[in-house]
Enzyme design. Structure first.
Site, PDB file in Angstrom:
ATOM      1  N   MET A  21       0.676  -1.149   0.087  1.00  0.00           N
ATOM      2  CA  MET A  21      -0.027   0.144  -0.052  1.00  0.00           C
ATOM      3  C   MET A  21       0.745   1.243   0.094  1.00  0.00           C
ATOM      4  O   MET A  21       0.419   2.118   0.323  1.00  0.00           O
ATOM      5  CB  MET A  21      -1.020  -0.027   1.278  1.00  0.00           C
ATOM      6  CG  MET A  21      -1.857  -1.235   0.971  1.00  0.00           C
ATOM      7  SD  MET A  21      -3.379  -0.966   2.226  1.00  0.00           S
ATOM      8  CE  MET A  21      -2.953  -0.722   3.581  1.00  0.00           C
ATOM      9  N   GLY A  22       2.113   1.100  -0.349  1.00  0.00           N
ATOM     10  CA  GLY A  22       3.099   2.232  -0.368  1.00  0.00           C
ATOM     11  C   GLY A  22       3.601   2.508   0.937  1.00  0.00           C
ATOM     12  O   GLY A  22       3.359   1.842   1.640  1.00  0.00           O
ATOM     13  N   HIS A  25       9.181   1.024   3.130  1.00  0.00           N
ATOM     14  CA  HIS A  25      10.363   1.016   4.201  1.00  0.00           C
ATOM     15  C   HIS A  25      11.081  -0.216   4.108  1.00  0.00           C
ATOM     16  O   HIS A  25      11.047  -1.008   2.926  1.00  0.00           O
ATOM     17  CB  HIS A  25       9.696   1.084   5.557  1.00  0.00           C
ATOM     18  CG  HIS A  25       8.716   0.088   5.891  1.00  0.00           C
ATOM     19  ND1 HIS A  25       8.957  -1.414   5.793  1.00  0.00           N
ATOM     20  CD2 HIS A  25       7.503   0.114   6.139  1.00  0.00           C
ATOM     21  CE1 HIS A  25       7.826  -2.035   6.325  1.00  0.00           C
ATOM     22  NE2 HIS A  25       6.875  -1.205   6.400  1.00  0.00           N
ATOM     23  N   GLY A  27      11.391  -2.862   5.283  1.00  0.00           N
ATOM     24  CA  GLY A  27      10.794  -4.435   5.382  1.00  0.00           C
ATOM     25  C   GLY A  27      10.014  -4.444   3.855  1.00  0.00           C
ATOM     26  O   GLY A  27      10.414  -5.756   3.401  1.00  0.00           O
ATOM     27  N   HIS A  28       9.612  -3.380   3.240  1.00  0.00           N
ATOM     28  CA  HIS A  28       9.495  -3.661   1.962  1.00  0.00           C
ATOM     29  C   HIS A  28      10.663  -4.129   1.042  1.00  0.00           C
ATOM     30  O   HIS A  28      10.453  -4.719   0.050  1.00  0.00           O
ATOM     31  CB  HIS A  28       8.585  -2.493   1.223  1.00  0.00           C
ATOM     32  CG  HIS A  28       7.194  -2.159   1.914  1.00  0.00           C
ATOM     33  ND1 HIS A  28       7.060  -1.238   2.794  1.00  0.00           N
ATOM     34  CD2 HIS A  28       5.934  -2.895   1.894  1.00  0.00           C
ATOM     35  CE1 HIS A  28       5.927  -1.249   3.165  1.00  0.00           C
ATOM     36  NE2 HIS A  28       5.235  -2.207   2.626  1.00  0.00           N
ATOM     37  N   GLY A 138       4.745 -10.163   4.334  1.00  0.00           N
ATOM     38  CA  GLY A 138       5.624  -9.907   5.301  1.00  0.00           C
ATOM     39  C   GLY A 138       4.915 -10.518   6.353  1.00  0.00           C
ATOM     40  O   GLY A 138       3.898 -10.788   6.556  1.00  0.00           O
ATOM     41  N   ASP A 141       2.277  -9.199   9.376  1.00  0.00           N
ATOM     42  CA  ASP A 141       1.175  -9.366   9.285  1.00  0.00           C
ATOM     43  C   ASP A 141       0.383 -11.007   9.211  1.00  0.00           C
ATOM     44  O   ASP A 141       0.101 -11.335   8.100  1.00  0.00           O
ATOM     45  CB  ASP A 141       0.320  -8.599   8.240  1.00  0.00           C
ATOM     46  CG  ASP A 141       0.533  -7.146   8.162  1.00  0.00           C
ATOM     47  OD1 ASP A 141       0.041  -6.711   9.185  1.00  0.00           O
ATOM     48  OD2 ASP A 141       1.260  -6.506   7.492  1.00  0.00           O
ATOM     49  N   GLN A 144      -2.867 -12.149   7.856  1.00  0.00           N
ATOM     50  CA  GLN A 144      -3.047 -11.659   6.582  1.00  0.00           C
ATOM     51  C   GLN A 144      -2.347 -12.893   5.817  1.00  0.00           C
ATOM     52  O   GLN A 144      -2.768 -13.147   4.889  1.00  0.00           O
ATOM     53  CB  GLN A 144      -2.453 -10.367   6.333  1.00  0.00           C
ATOM     54  CG  GLN A 144      -2.283  -9.943   4.888  1.00  0.00           C
ATOM     55  CD  GLN A 144      -1.865  -8.589   4.546  1.00  0.00           C
ATOM     56  OE1 GLN A 144      -2.724  -7.851   4.554  1.00  0.00           O
ATOM     57  NE2 GLN A 144      -0.645  -8.260   4.216  1.00  0.00           N
ATOM     58  N   SER A 176       6.656  -0.906  10.259  1.00  0.00           N
ATOM     59  CA  SER A 176       5.404  -0.642   9.523  1.00  0.00           C
ATOM     60  C   SER A 176       5.148   0.624   9.107  1.00  0.00           C
ATOM     61  O   SER A 176       5.830   1.526   9.412  1.00  0.00           O
ATOM     62  CB  SER A 176       4.352  -1.001  10.747  1.00  0.00           C
ATOM     63  OG  SER A 176       3.140  -0.503  10.403  1.00  0.00           O
TER      64      SER A 176
END
Ligand code: PAF
Length: 287
Positions: A21-22, A25, A27-28, A138, A141, A144, A176
């Protein structure tokens, strides 16, 4: 997007996909790097999905930084940034929603009643468009990720699902996009969730097996932080996410707390089997 993917598949190029969702950071970035290593081409989607936000949640103030996100993607060698607008993903008249009932019911599902049907719907649409060989989610979550794995299996969606370990700050706080909302004082308090989960994991490793007892231990730890309130702390089966009365070999410790207006999630997967081979869990297996 779909035409590009089809052409690449015809040419024998493998596609790795990181849905986001943009407000990207580190993590992405870790997910993108894993995709880059495993596949020939990498697609990152950036779409703040309105259907996974409740009416009182932070959709309008969710951080949007498309310019910065594109630069990060460029620097990481991403081949395509897929950033559709709302009407492209939900054209007027669209009706279909996807639900994964059992895995959506508890935990995040209780706090955010329509959240997971929004996630399941958008992930189904994204995987259908991008047609990836492999997608990365990730572990932060956890619920999810478990739901996406179930969804992809049930609906025969494209490719393998890989769950990547949570990336953390030095003091343990899980990265996050929502961490930017924390004030300096709140930021200092935030790692209490990770510390509580670690304490639960340590109790398990040193022989505690009763779920409620381990849960109480984690609750006591969070209670020491006066500005934190607990949404839930739970000792669960890693596949079904149902609470465990007794832990046999594996458990996932799930937690969500609020600090000020900010909701923080985290989890730890704990194996207590004594075998020398590190067992893989339902979540980390790939299809
Ligand atoms: O984890 C997220 O960023 C979102 O829930 C996802 C998977 C991109 C769906 O909107």
């Amino acid at each position: 997007m779909a035409a590009w993917s089809k052409r690449l598949h015809r040419e024998g190029v493998t596609i790795g996909f990181v849905p986001t969702m943009g407000a990207l950071h580190a993590g992405h970035r870790a997910l993108i790097r894993a995709a880059r290593l495993a596949c020939d081409a990498v697609v990152v989607s950036i779409f703040v999905n309105p259907t996974q936000f409740g009416p009182t949640e932070d959709l309008s103030k969710y951080p949007r930084r498309l310019g910065l996100d594109r630069s990060l993607c460029r620097a990481e060698g991403v081949d395509v940034v897929f950033a559709p607008d709302r009407d492209a993903m939900y054209p007027p008249g669209s009706q279909t929603i996807v639900t994964v009932p059992a895995l959506s019911r508890r935990w995040e599902g209780e706090a955010r009643p329509h959240h997971f049907q929004g996630v399941a719907t958008i992930v189904t649409k994204l995987l259908s468009l991008v047609q990836p060989d492999t997608s990365w989610f990730g572990q932060k979550d956890y619920q999810q990720a478990a739901l996406v794995r179930q969804l992809a299996t049930d609906l025969n969606l494209s490719g393998r699902i890989i769950v990547h370990p949570t990336v953390r700050e030095a003091d343990g706080l899980a990265l996050s996009s929502r961490n930017v909302y924390l004030s300096a004082q709140q930021r200092q308090a935030a790692p209490v969730l990770f510390r509580a989960l670690q304490a639960g994991a340590a109790a398990l490793r040193s022989g505690a097996r009763k779920g409620p007892q381990i849960r109480r231990h984690m609750v006591r730890l969070v209670a020491q932080e006066p500005i934190a309130t607990i949404d839930y702390l739970a000792v669960c089966d890693p596949r079904s996410l149902e609470p465990l009365a007794t832990v046999q070999s594996q458990a996932v410790l799930l937690g969500a707390i609020r600090i000020g207006g900010v909701r923080l999630l985290d989890n730890l997967l704990v194996t207590v089997r004594t075998s020398s081979r590190r067992p893989r869990t339902a979540l980390h297996e790939s299809r």
